[in-house]
Write a protein that holds these residues in place. Structure first.
Motif, PDB file in Angstrom:
ATOM      1  N   GLY A  98       0.791  -1.222   0.000  1.00  0.00           N
ATOM      2  CA  GLY A  98       0.000   0.000   0.000  1.00  0.00           C
ATOM      3  C   GLY A  98       0.819   1.266   0.000  1.00  0.00           C
ATOM      4  O   GLY A  98       0.326   2.315   0.404  1.00  0.00           O
TER       5      GLY A  98
ATOM      6  N   GLU B  53     -11.810   6.972  -8.993  1.00  0.00           N
ATOM      7  CA  GLU B  53     -11.540   7.612  -7.703  1.00  0.00           C
ATOM      8  C   GLU B  53     -10.993   6.650  -6.658  1.00  0.00           C
ATOM      9  O   GLU B  53     -10.779   7.038  -5.516  1.00  0.00           O
ATOM     10  N   THR B  54     -10.749   5.430  -7.043  1.00  0.00           N
ATOM     11  CA  THR B  54     -10.205   4.477  -6.089  1.00  0.00           C
ATOM     12  C   THR B  54      -8.827   4.926  -5.619  1.00  0.00           C
ATOM     13  O   THR B  54      -7.981   5.312  -6.430  1.00  0.00           O
ATOM     14  N   ASP B  55      -8.609   4.857  -4.310  1.00  0.00           N
ATOM     15  CA  ASP B  55      -7.283   5.130  -3.778  1.00  0.00           C
ATOM     16  C   ASP B  55      -6.501   3.824  -3.847  1.00  0.00           C
ATOM     17  O   ASP B  55      -6.765   2.887  -3.080  1.00  0.00           O
TER      18      ASP B  55
ATOM     19  N   ALA C   5      -3.445   2.985  -3.201  1.00  0.00           N
ATOM     20  CA  ALA C   5      -2.653   2.625  -2.024  1.00  0.00           C
ATOM     21  C   ALA C   5      -3.541   2.011  -0.946  1.00  0.00           C
ATOM     22  O   ALA C   5      -3.200   0.999  -0.330  1.00  0.00           O
TER      23      ALA C   5
ATOM     24  N   LYS D 274      -1.301  11.257  -0.362  1.00  0.00           N
ATOM     25  CA  LYS D 274      -1.504  11.423  -1.791  1.00  0.00           C
ATOM     26  C   LYS D 274      -0.844  12.704  -2.301  1.00  0.00           C
ATOM     27  O   LYS D 274      -0.194  12.720  -3.335  1.00  0.00           O
TER      28      LYS D 274
END
Lengths: 447, 259, 573
Positions: A326, B85-87, B89, C5
């Motif tokens: 991740g 829009e998916t994150d 990580a 981000k």
């Protein structure tokens, strides 16, 4: 015989000899510089000579034997250094160095012969008058072969010894003392005496400044090329071009530095910020900053190539592992990739420094001078004077060798400077070499 | 030919009409597959059939490859992970992955396991200690490494490294665990340990495993999907696949006639 | 709040920006040099100056007779505005005067060899006399002591010629009805032209700096023009062709940056410098290539792994040896030594290979007689090498005594061969040493990476190691070895310090091994700081830098391509 030829025997002999000759030449070269460079500081015995039968004996240092092939061979000469001259009526002979015939040298080497160097770098060889073994408070009475002894006051004397009396160990002590002096003192007597501290210091400051400039740009550019740039033919083309730039002549970079950095950028800076000092240029003239910037541009490909090598040797699995946990790309790069490629970056940096420390040609254009009155770093605000000119070991070597009025003094001094420069660069390269070896071993372990 | 299995299980990941192209070559062709929650699903098939790509499609690892293009949906708990829009990580935290060869970072055992947690912003030393310990205990590595937590992970044996890598993945408490031939680089004893581990893990996680080892698939999985040339040939409960395959291709493959 | 981000995004943008800026900086080197060099090739231009700058005073004015040139008064008195003056008769008889103090002293007189002429002038500030004959040919002469030297003719437009008007020290106008042409004397090039109105021109005025011209057709009809010719020292093609400069007997390639007294333009032919660079690189490659390649082949193919590693590491270290040290050794140690021991040098060159061949043959026979494999011996080889060198040392004085009366140098001088202490042989050795490590490293790499399957196959057929090497390994590795040689060449072309220190820095043409040279790189390093900003000299130096840059870049690209090819070849095997 045919078999001998067919099996390539002579070629094997040739190639083996070629290797021996190559290595032999290099070793001879390195040995020569080492020996001659060391020799410069070893106290040489002083000899006595007479210019004519009538004249008073003088003292001098035997430099070497000279045989002039143009003349008859049996006439060998001795080159003798009689030190700096105090000009008076009785010594009207020209030159510090004399070519003497064998019969002009006297056989005995007086124990009272003194080698003395003054604070200003002048060296005298003379016989001590009186029996004291050290200069008295007033100074030192020296018989320099002139009509009357000369008094050299104690405050003027930098170093003093009786070379003909020194034991081997004492000579060793003098040797180290002279080395220390050489590395820490400023040049004097028009570069022909004294030390090379400003040159070493100038080299180091310039190289450090260059490292500060080249490190972030080189490393980030390599990371961009390897991690962010799209993997297509254009990137590959750019990468090849950047690698090829590592091979462009350094003097070309110097030309660019002078024409662009100094004349264009420096000129603009002067007009914008130092207009009050014009026409005297501040940044519109070669100086420390431009030299560092030029060398940074020159060594940028070196850093990029080394860093990219490190990045590409890092197994892809490491990146995938990080992504799978991740991590964002930035986290992958800064927490996984960069730390592991750090030794490669360091290797590149050291190689860049080694290259920059040995470069002379571009520096001749962008900021190095034969003698800088002030060091580029001092206690005055703003402490680092980017616009100042500076001295550099490699250029100092060139300058002492070629511009010095006294070639004979220069010769042995140049070997000493060369030895310092060579040692510095070989050490840097060795460290880069071993660092790279370690890195390769480590990656083999991961993969 | 596709088989649909009526299952009472809750579906964790649903793959719907999913196709994938890598470097302009189609690797997956309209895959339709449901992964049941808290079960082990094995993906089998001859090499190059796309089973690893399908696995990577579930946490979007394919995107790290050159020239990747996909079509269709992969739903994780009903949410399409291929939405813009998916994150990514965040997604990869929920869907952990373990690779064929153990790839621990050249850091300490502790730092390896804590890596993902720290990324998530876990700074508390005490919580980290707890979570690292629990992850290592789950993979049965705790007793072996508790005295060497701060030694370099590369000093562990390959089998231990692989379990460490699994611990590193489950430390993030993912919902789905993707295993890409996790035992292929290991010796038989380590393989056995990893297989036991996988069996235990399904209590807490949904496990998807790619394997080329039929016996392994038979031993540890509850469901098996057989892929060939980018297509899903058959998907059923494992014992069904291995005893009464519906398709001739499947039968040929599991009896070793090709692959 | 910096989320993960946004940090990712910032990192991407920052790294990309730095990457772009570095790439831009590299591109800037090319672009900047091109931009600087561009004006050198700008043609001359005469353009209308609309804004009358009244402040510029016209120092020279020429009135134009409205009728034919024949009405010019004879004898015609011409002068260059300084110290020379020529009186020209209608039949071509001339008298040439030089001012000494306040007197005009007759220097020479005679016939130009032209039956008749239409117009004549002397170039201002130079010693050149221009005479146009009836066939629109312009002859130019200058006086060298008591001699008249003729330079190439210039052919004008086939129109009625009204006047020849000197513009600068080496250019002039030819004025025709309705037409003005501008010519360069030194190269004979037509620079620019200007269409004039049909009204007869009465007067032509030039400003002191020759940048402004005003034409008068009547009391209230005049027009100002701008004369643009930024780099007269270059623009006529002087860079690459032989040029007959004033004061010289014939056309030549000249690099002379300090302007001569009678000519304000520097002489900037790049031919001597380029040939110097090529000569230096050539001799260096001649010395380095065989040594480095043979040594590398031996290292890669015969040395045991441990020694191979050590040799390679040593060479890698030596690659970074500062060339300033090599240059110093070359200039102060090698050059005097070679001057003294030239004979020894040649004897070594001949004798050592001969002794090696002999010893190798003897050894081979001896081993065969002993019924043993003729393996390659370490100690015997070293011994024979040393023996060869020692023999040369002993033989050289004797041979020199016998053949050259004790001094090869004097003998050479007798043959008309000039021996300079800092010469191409010195450069060959010193710069050869500098490039050996580069060639060695790459050659060693490509030879040692030849797939073992290949060599083992040949060895299994019973070939000796050398046969394997020459029949299989070298042909396969050939592109890589070529790359190594090119790499060395690139380095030799760009080397500077050795060349500054050990060439003598005289711009000489030719490839004489006993003469020095001046190279592009040395000129750059020595002349750049002195060249005035914006001058032709500086721009030509920048052009030289650009040439070197492009040349070495191309060579390096070729090296990359070859290396890539050889890597693919190895992968295929």
């Amino acid at each position: 015989m045919r078999q001998w030829w067919q099996q390539g025997s002579p070629w094997v002999w040739f190639s083996a000899s070629a290797l021996l000759v190559c290595l032999g030449l290099f070793m001879a070269l390195l040995g020569l510089i080492a020996v001659k460079g060391m020799h410069h500081f070893w106290p040489a015995p002083l000899v006595q000579f007479q210019l004519t039968e009538q004249s008073r004996p003088q003292l001098g240092r035997l430099v070497r034997s000279v045989s002039d092939r143009a003349e008859r061979k049996d006439r060998a000469y001795r080159l003798v250094d009689r030190g700096d001259l105090i000009v008076d009526a009785s010594s009207q002979l020209p030159g510090r160095y004399l070519l003497l015939e064998a019969h002009q040298l006297l056989s005995d080497r007086p124990k009272q012969a003194v080698w003395v160097q003054l604070q200003d770098g002048r060296t005298f060889y003379g016989k001590q008058v009186g029996q004291e073994t050290a200069p008295s408070d007033a100074g030192l009475w020296l018989d320099l072969g002139m009509a009357a002894p000369v008094l050299i006051s104690a405050v003027e004397i930098r170093a003093y010894w009786l070379p003909n009396q020194l034991s081997f160990r004492q000579k060793g002590a003098v040797f180290w003392q002279e080395w220390r002096y050489f590395l820490t003192a400023s040049p004097s007597q028009n570069q022909s005496a004294g030390g090379i501290f400003p040159a070493i210091f100038g080299t180091l400051v310039m190289v450090l400044l260059m490292a500060v400039l080249v490190t972030p740009f080189g490393i980030l550019a390599a990371i961009y090329l390897h991690e962010y740039a799209p993997k297509n033919w254009l990137t590959q083309l750019i990468r090849t071009s950047v690698y090829n730039l590592a091979g462009i002549p350094s003097v070309v970079m110097g030309v660019f530095g002078l024409a662009f950095f100094v004349y264009v950028l420096g000129g603009s800076l002067d007009r914008l910020f130092y207009a009050d000092q014009l026409p005297a240029p501040t940044f519109g003239t070669p100086g420390l900053f431009w030299a560092a910037l030029t060398l940074a541009l020159l060594t940028l490909p070196v850093v990029i190539v080394a860093t990219e090598e490190g990045l590409s040797r890092l197994p892809q699995a490491q990146r995938l592992a990080s992504f799978a946990l991740g991590a964002t790309q930035a986290e992958t790069i800064w927490k996984v990739v960069a730390p592991q490629a750090a030794p490669a970056m360091l290797t590149g940096l050291i190689l860049a420094i080694a290259r920059a420390a040995g470069e002379v040609a571009p520096l001749m254009l962008v900021g190095v001078v034969k003698s800088a009155p002030q060091l580029p770093v001092d206690t005055q605000f703003p402490f680092i004077h980017l616009e100042r000119k500076f001295m550099h070991l490699g250029y100092h070597l060139y300058d002492v060798g070629f511009q010095s009025p006294d070639a004979e003094v220069a010769m042995s001094l140049v070997y000493a400077i060369g030895l310092v420069l060579l040692t510095l660069i070989l050490l840097l390269n060795l460290s880069a070499f071993f660092l790279r070896q370690r890195l390769r071993r480590k990656y083999r372990l991961i993969d | 030919m596709q088989t649909t299995v009526q299952t009472t299980m809750q579906t964790k990941v649903a793959i719907h009409e999913f196709s994938l192209w890598l470097q302009h070559q189609q690797v997956l062709d309209a895959i339709e597959l449901s992964i049941p929650a808290n079960q082990v699903t094995a993906l089998i098939g001859p090499s190059g059939c796309g089973k690893s790509s399908l696995l990577r499609a579930m946490n979007r690892m394919n995107e790290l490859m050159l020239d990747c293009r996909s079509q269709g949906q992969v739903l994780l708990d009903g949410q399409n992970i291929y939405q813009s829009e998916t994150d990514v990580a965040r997604l990869r935290c929920r869907v952990g992955m373990v690779f064929q060869k153990p790839n621990p970072f050249p850091k300490s055992v502790y730092d390896n396991v804590a890596f993902g947690l720290r990324l998530q912003g876990q700074r508390s030393r005490r919580r980290l200690d707890e979570q690292v310990e629990s992850a290592l205990k789950q993979v049965g590595l705790w007793s072996e490494v508790k005295n060497r937590l701060h030694h370099n992970a590369l000093t562990l044996s390959t089998g231990q490294q692989q379990r460490l890598v699994i611990a590193r993945a489950i430390a993030l408490q993912p919902e789905v665990l993707l295993l890409d031939e996790p035992a292929s680089a290991l010796d038989p004893i380590s393989t056995l340990k990893v297989e036991e581990l996988i069996y235990e893990l399904k209590a807490a996680y949904t496990v998807v495993i790619v394997t080329h080892n039929m016996q392994q698939a038979a031993r540890i999985s509850d469901y098996t999907a057989f892929l060939n040339q980018g297509r899903l040939v058959e998907w059923a409960e494992t014992h069904t696949i291995f005893t009464q395959p519906a398709s001739q291709q499947t039968e040929d493959y599991i009896t070793g006639r090709f692959g | 709040m910096w989320t993960r981000k946004s940090r990712d995004c910032i990192s991407r943008v920052a790294v990309t920006l730095v990457g772009y800026s570095v790439l831009l900086a590299f591109a800037l080197i090319f672009i900047f040099l091109l931009w600087q060099v561009w004006p050198l090739f700008q043609p001359a231009k005469i353009s209308v100056q609309s804004l009358e700058s009244a402040s510029v005073t016209m120092v020279d004015s020429y009135s134009v007779q409205s009728t034919n040139g024949h009405t010019a008064t004879h004898p015609l008195m011409l002068d260059n505005g300084l110290d020379e003056r020529v009186q020209l008769q209608a039949d071509g008889y001339f008298q040439w005067y030089l001012r000494v103090g306040d007197d005009w002293q007759l220097q020479m007189q005679g016939h130009l060899g032209l039956a008749s002429w239409q117009a004549a002038t002397m170039l201002s500030g130079s010693r050149t006399l221009l005479v146009a004959d009836k066939n629109a040919q312009v002859y130019s002469w200058f006086r060298l002591h008591q001699e008249l030297i003729v330079r190439p003719r210039i052919t004008l437009r086939q129109m009625e010629l009204q006047a020849l008007i000197p513009v600068s020290a080496d250019s002039f106008f030819s004025l025709h009805p309705g037409q003005l042409d501008w010519y360069h004397v030194t190269t004979g090039k037509h620079l620019a032209e200007l269409q004039l109105p049909d009204t007869p021109l009465q007067q032509l005025q030039l400003s002191e700096d020759r940048q402004l011209m005003r034409l008068h057709w009547g009391p209230d009809h005049s027009q100002a023009y701008q004369l643009q010719w930024q780099h007269p020292a270059v623009a006529g093609g002087q860079l690459w062709s032989a040029v007959h400069y004033e004061g010289r007997r014939e056309a030549a390639y000249v690099w002379q940056t300090a302007a001569a007294a009678d000519d304000s333009n520097p002489r900037l032919s790049l031919i001597p410098l380029t040939s110097g660079t090529l000569k230096a690189a050539g001799y260096a490659m001649l010395f380095a290539t065989p040594l480095a390649i043979l040594a590398a082949v031996f290292t890669a193919f015969y040395l045991p792994e441990r020694w191979r590693y050590r040799t390679r590491a040593t060479m890698e270290m030596l690659e970074s040896m500062p060339t300033v040290i090599l240059g110093f050794i070359a200039a102060f140690l090698l050059a005097p030594w070679l001057e003294q021991q030239l004979m020894l040098f040649f004897v070594l060159l001949v004798l050592v290979p001969t002794v090696l061949v002999l010893c190798s043959a003897l050894w081979f026979h001896w081993r065969q007689r002993q019924q043993q494999q003729a393996e390659q011996p370490g100690a015997v080889l070293v011994l024979s090498l040393v023996a060869g060198i020692l023999t040369a040392f002993m033989l050289a004085p004797a041979l020199e005594h016998a053949w050259f009366d004790d001094s090869l140098l004097l003998w050479l001088a007798g043959q008309g061969i000039d021996y300079q202490q800092r010469n191409a042989l010195i450069i060959g050795m010193a710069m050869g040493l500098a490039v050996i490590p580069s060639i060695f490293s790459l050659t060693e790499e490509v030879v040692s990476q030849v797939p073992a399957s290949l060599t083992q196959g040949v060895l299994a057929l019973g070939a000796s190691r050398w046969q394997t090497l020459s029949s299989m390994v070298l042909p396969v590795a050939a592109p890589g070895i070529l790359a190594a040689v090119l790499l060395g060449l690139g380095r030799a072309l760009g080397e500077t310090m050795i060349l500054i220190m050990a060439t003598g820095n005289t711009p000489l043409l030719g490839f004489d091994p006993f003469e020095g040279m001046r190279t592009l790189t040395a000129s750059l390093a020595l002349e750049m700081p002195e060249a005035a900003v914006g001058s032709s000299h500086l721009k030509v130096l920048l052009l030289a830098a650009l040439l070197l840059l492009v040349l070495t870049f191309l060579i390096n690209t070729l090296v990359s391509l070859l290396r890539q090819r050889i890597r693919q070849r190895y992968l295929q095997l």
